[in-house]
Design a protein around this motif. Structure first.
Motif, PDB file in Angstrom:
ATOM      1  N   ILE A  82      -6.452  18.877  -1.311  1.00  0.00           N
ATOM      2  CA  ILE A  82      -6.447  18.832  -2.778  1.00  0.00           C
ATOM      3  C   ILE A  82      -7.279  17.648  -3.271  1.00  0.00           C
ATOM      4  O   ILE A  82      -7.439  17.458  -4.468  1.00  0.00           O
ATOM      5  CB  ILE A  82      -5.007  18.754  -3.351  1.00  0.00           C
ATOM      6  CG1 ILE A  82      -4.261  17.528  -2.822  1.00  0.00           C
ATOM      7  CG2 ILE A  82      -4.238  20.024  -3.026  1.00  0.00           C
ATOM      8  CD1 ILE A  82      -2.918  17.276  -3.523  1.00  0.00           C
ATOM      9  N   MET A 104      -5.267  22.972  -8.455  1.00  0.00           N
ATOM     10  CA  MET A 104      -4.113  23.685  -9.019  1.00  0.00           C
ATOM     11  C   MET A 104      -4.410  24.252 -10.410  1.00  0.00           C
ATOM     12  O   MET A 104      -5.253  23.745 -11.138  1.00  0.00           O
ATOM     13  CB  MET A 104      -2.877  22.772  -9.048  1.00  0.00           C
ATOM     14  CG  MET A 104      -2.960  21.538  -9.907  1.00  0.00           C
ATOM     15  SD  MET A 104      -2.667  21.807 -11.665  1.00  0.00           S
ATOM     16  CE  MET A 104      -1.061  22.564 -11.616  1.00  0.00           C
ATOM     17  N   TYR A 121       1.973   5.023   9.019  1.00  0.00           N
ATOM     18  CA  TYR A 121       0.541   4.836   9.314  1.00  0.00           C
ATOM     19  C   TYR A 121       0.167   3.385   9.607  1.00  0.00           C
ATOM     20  O   TYR A 121      -0.920   3.098  10.067  1.00  0.00           O
ATOM     21  CB  TYR A 121      -0.348   5.434   8.215  1.00  0.00           C
ATOM     22  CG  TYR A 121      -0.317   4.748   6.866  1.00  0.00           C
ATOM     23  CD1 TYR A 121      -1.013   3.559   6.648  1.00  0.00           C
ATOM     24  CD2 TYR A 121       0.365   5.314   5.792  1.00  0.00           C
ATOM     25  CE1 TYR A 121      -1.001   2.944   5.405  1.00  0.00           C
ATOM     26  CE2 TYR A 121       0.378   4.708   4.550  1.00  0.00           C
ATOM     27  CZ  TYR A 121      -0.304   3.515   4.364  1.00  0.00           C
ATOM     28  OH  TYR A 121      -0.291   2.915   3.136  1.00  0.00           O
ATOM     29  N   LYS A 151      -9.345  10.196 -13.187  1.00  0.00           N
ATOM     30  CA  LYS A 151     -10.632  10.725 -12.716  1.00  0.00           C
ATOM     31  C   LYS A 151     -11.410  11.369 -13.866  1.00  0.00           C
ATOM     32  O   LYS A 151     -12.620  11.228 -13.954  1.00  0.00           O
ATOM     33  CB  LYS A 151     -10.403  11.741 -11.587  1.00  0.00           C
ATOM     34  CG  LYS A 151      -9.846  11.086 -10.314  1.00  0.00           C
ATOM     35  CD  LYS A 151      -9.550  12.112  -9.227  1.00  0.00           C
ATOM     36  CE  LYS A 151      -8.878  11.455  -8.029  1.00  0.00           C
ATOM     37  NZ  LYS A 151      -8.529  12.397  -6.962  1.00  0.00           N
ATOM     38  N   GLY A 198       3.335  11.466  -5.548  1.00  0.00           N
ATOM     39  CA  GLY A 198       3.796  12.492  -6.478  1.00  0.00           C
ATOM     40  C   GLY A 198       3.810  13.872  -5.841  1.00  0.00           C
ATOM     41  O   GLY A 198       4.834  14.571  -5.852  1.00  0.00           O
ATOM     42  N   VAL A 199       2.694  14.279  -5.263  1.00  0.00           N
ATOM     43  CA  VAL A 199       2.629  15.601  -4.629  1.00  0.00           C
ATOM     44  C   VAL A 199       3.521  15.630  -3.392  1.00  0.00           C
ATOM     45  O   VAL A 199       4.272  16.579  -3.167  1.00  0.00           O
ATOM     46  CB  VAL A 199       1.170  15.957  -4.250  1.00  0.00           C
ATOM     47  CG1 VAL A 199       1.127  17.266  -3.471  1.00  0.00           C
ATOM     48  CG2 VAL A 199       0.288  16.044  -5.491  1.00  0.00           C
ATOM     49  N   ARG A 231      -0.082   3.103  -5.077  1.00  0.00           N
ATOM     50  CA  ARG A 231       1.133   2.676  -4.375  1.00  0.00           C
ATOM     51  C   ARG A 231       2.401   3.277  -4.986  1.00  0.00           C
ATOM     52  O   ARG A 231       3.505   2.954  -4.560  1.00  0.00           O
ATOM     53  CB  ARG A 231       1.266   1.133  -4.417  1.00  0.00           C
ATOM     54  CG  ARG A 231       0.222   0.380  -3.622  1.00  0.00           C
ATOM     55  CD  ARG A 231       0.556   0.305  -2.131  1.00  0.00           C
ATOM     56  NE  ARG A 231       0.183   1.490  -1.384  1.00  0.00           N
ATOM     57  CZ  ARG A 231      -1.036   1.745  -0.918  1.00  0.00           C
ATOM     58  NH1 ARG A 231      -2.007   0.910  -1.111  1.00  0.00           N
ATOM     59  NH2 ARG A 231      -1.273   2.858  -0.229  1.00  0.00           N
ATOM     60  N   SER A 232       2.270   4.141  -6.000  1.00  0.00           N
ATOM     61  CA  SER A 232       3.508   4.585  -6.646  1.00  0.00           C
ATOM     62  C   SER A 232       4.333   5.470  -5.709  1.00  0.00           C
ATOM     63  O   SER A 232       3.799   6.193  -4.874  1.00  0.00           O
ATOM     64  CB  SER A 232       3.238   5.279  -7.984  1.00  0.00           C
ATOM     65  OG  SER A 232       2.079   6.037  -7.954  1.00  0.00           O
ATOM     66  N   ASN A 284       8.093   3.044   2.918  1.00  0.00           N
ATOM     67  CA  ASN A 284       8.516   4.334   2.364  1.00  0.00           C
ATOM     68  C   ASN A 284       9.040   5.327   3.405  1.00  0.00           C
ATOM     69  O   ASN A 284       9.281   6.495   3.071  1.00  0.00           O
ATOM     70  CB  ASN A 284       7.347   4.961   1.594  1.00  0.00           C
ATOM     71  CG  ASN A 284       6.993   4.163   0.359  1.00  0.00           C
ATOM     72  OD1 ASN A 284       7.882   3.638  -0.305  1.00  0.00           O
ATOM     73  ND2 ASN A 284       5.710   4.043   0.072  1.00  0.00           N
ATOM     74  N   LEU A 330      -8.216  23.232  -2.732  1.00  0.00           N
ATOM     75  CA  LEU A 330      -7.412  23.880  -3.769  1.00  0.00           C
ATOM     76  C   LEU A 330      -7.350  22.992  -5.009  1.00  0.00           C
ATOM     77  O   LEU A 330      -7.088  21.795  -4.906  1.00  0.00           O
ATOM     78  CB  LEU A 330      -5.997  24.159  -3.254  1.00  0.00           C
ATOM     79  CG  LEU A 330      -5.077  24.927  -4.231  1.00  0.00           C
ATOM     80  CD1 LEU A 330      -4.232  25.960  -3.495  1.00  0.00           C
ATOM     81  CD2 LEU A 330      -4.157  23.982  -5.020  1.00  0.00           C
ATOM     82  N   SER A 368       5.191   9.933   0.217  1.00  0.00           N
ATOM     83  CA  SER A 368       5.882   9.167  -0.828  1.00  0.00           C
ATOM     84  C   SER A 368       5.201   9.267  -2.185  1.00  0.00           C
ATOM     85  O   SER A 368       5.679   8.694  -3.163  1.00  0.00           O
ATOM     86  CB  SER A 368       5.981   7.693  -0.413  1.00  0.00           C
ATOM     87  OG  SER A 368       4.696   7.219  -0.029  1.00  0.00           O
ATOM     88  N   SER A 384       3.682   4.577   4.578  1.00  0.00           N
ATOM     89  CA  SER A 384       3.743   3.222   5.129  1.00  0.00           C
ATOM     90  C   SER A 384       5.196   2.840   5.411  1.00  0.00           C
ATOM     91  O   SER A 384       6.126   3.509   4.953  1.00  0.00           O
ATOM     92  CB  SER A 384       3.118   2.226   4.152  1.00  0.00           C
ATOM     93  OG  SER A 384       3.956   2.095   3.018  1.00  0.00           O
TER      94      SER A 384
END
Ligand code: NAP
Length: 333
Positions: free
Chosen positions: A235, A280, A195, A45, A156-157, A323-324, A180, A278, A154, A177
């Motif tokens: 976030i 971080m 979902y 971003k 990172g956060v 998709r990670s 996961n 928020l 699924s 999904s």
């Protein structure tokens, strides 16, 4: 030193691998030789120019928000670290640049790396770990027995936040999904909403808090999941006037953010819940507490892929697919 550089803001623009001068060490800085750097969508971003008004980095600059490595030198006022220490950090805004061989970090942003993690695993933690901490512990003040919905369990956060919320003693629901669902269950989620098959807003209700990291539609639908007095913490936006104030943004930007968030704030009021955005912050003290949880085996990193340093652009393209599963890291040395 070798670094991945943003020469100009450009959507999907490739970073340039080039030479940059070694960082200048301030009195309260530690100079760190990077072993691994974690990737975040914030990197994409910023490169795309989406954060130009809020975080005005001037090209050419080095990108990257997560690092694990070894302290090689310390400034004259540094008290907590010494050369040879293995550390990890999310550098404070304005001083990022972990896609490089060296970085100078304010010691207040740094913590000792968990001893039971590799450098690659450690580099995956700071930004998402601090985000989860600041949403669940600081902002939501989540308590044992409360119910929290963590979207994108699924990611990172999400993978970190599920484990932290379970440690606090909350009942945790998450969305993901079909592929996961098992991962989210293994992390401890009590309710996993696939979902692809179900609408979370139809099956969840009476929640104390929601951590939203998805789009505006998900944000609005999350209102009905909360009980009166519940907290909707996003976030992924929209930023709200409190955020504008704490960032010290000018009058014009404050009005823009007020406008951007007016719809969701109005709807939240109607639902008698609280909406807040928020963003971080770097925090070495909180990262220390995260180190303890990891060393105690309470939270473990979830790694998707490790790329070689030279493939940092490919690694960014990979996380941009959305998709990670867990985190993506580059190995610097
Ligand atoms: N404000 C802050 O301080 C802050 C801090 C950290 C992150 N963020 C933002 O938060 C967002 C998430 O970050 P992240 O690093 O966790 O992302 P991420 O790791 O790239 O998230 C990828 C995961 O999202 C899941 N996902 C995608 N669409 C979904 C949907 N509709 N419902 C449920 N899960 C879905 C995917 O699972 P499936 O493949 O199963 O769909 C995938 O596992 C980003 O926009 C990031 O910029 C903000």
């Amino acid at each position: 030193m070798k670094a991945f550089i943003v020469d100009q803001y450009k959507k999907k623009g490739a970073l340039r691998l080039g030479d940059m001068p070694e960082p200048v060490l301030q009195d309260d800085d530690v100079l760190v030789q990077a072993h691994a750097a974690g990737l975040n969508l914030l990197d994409s971003k910023i490169r795309d120019g989406e954060f130009k008004l809020i975080l005005p980095y001037r090209p050419p600059f080095i990108l990257g928000h997560d690092v694990a490595g070894t302290v090689v030198r310390v400034g004259s006022k540094v008290g907590k670290f010494k050369p040879g220490d293995e550390i990890y950090a999310r550098p404070r805004d304005g001083r990022v640049g972990t896609f490089a061989e060296l970085i100078a970090l304010n010691e207040a942003d740094v913590a000792l790396k968990p001893k039971n993690l590799s450098m690659e695993e450690a580099a995956s933690i700071p930004l998402v770990g601090l985000t989860a901490w600041q949403v669940l512990v600081e902002r939501a003040n989540l308590q044992k027995g409360q119910k929290v919905l963590i979207h994108a369990g699924s990611g990172g956060v999400g993978t970190f936040a599920i484990q932290l919320a379970k440690h606090i003693g909350a009942t945790v629901a998450t969305t993901t999904s079909t592929a996961n669902v098992e991962l989210a269950r293994n992390l401890g989620a009590d309710v996993v909403v696939d979902y692809k098959k179900e609408n979370f807003e139809k099956v969840l209700s009476g929640y104390d808090a929601v951590l939203n990291s998805l789009d505006g539609d998900t944000l609005r639908k999350s209102l009905s999941v909360l009980k009166p007095g519940g907290k909707l913490i996003s976030i992924s936006g929209p930023p709200d006037p409190d955020f504008a104030r704490t960032q010290g943004l000018n009058w014009f930007l404050r009005q823009v953010l007020r406008l951007l968030s007016s719809g969701i704030r109005r709807k939240a009021k109607r639902h008698r819940v609280n909406y807040s955005f928020l963003f971080m912050r770097a925090n070495g003290e909180q990262l220390n507490q995260i180190t303890s949880l990891i060393e105690a085996g309470i939270i473990r990193p979830v790694m998707d892929r490790v790329f070689p340093f030279e493939a940092t652009n490919e690694a960014l393209t990979y996380i941009e697919t959305g998709r990670s599963k867990g985190k993506v890291v580059v190995k610097v040395r």
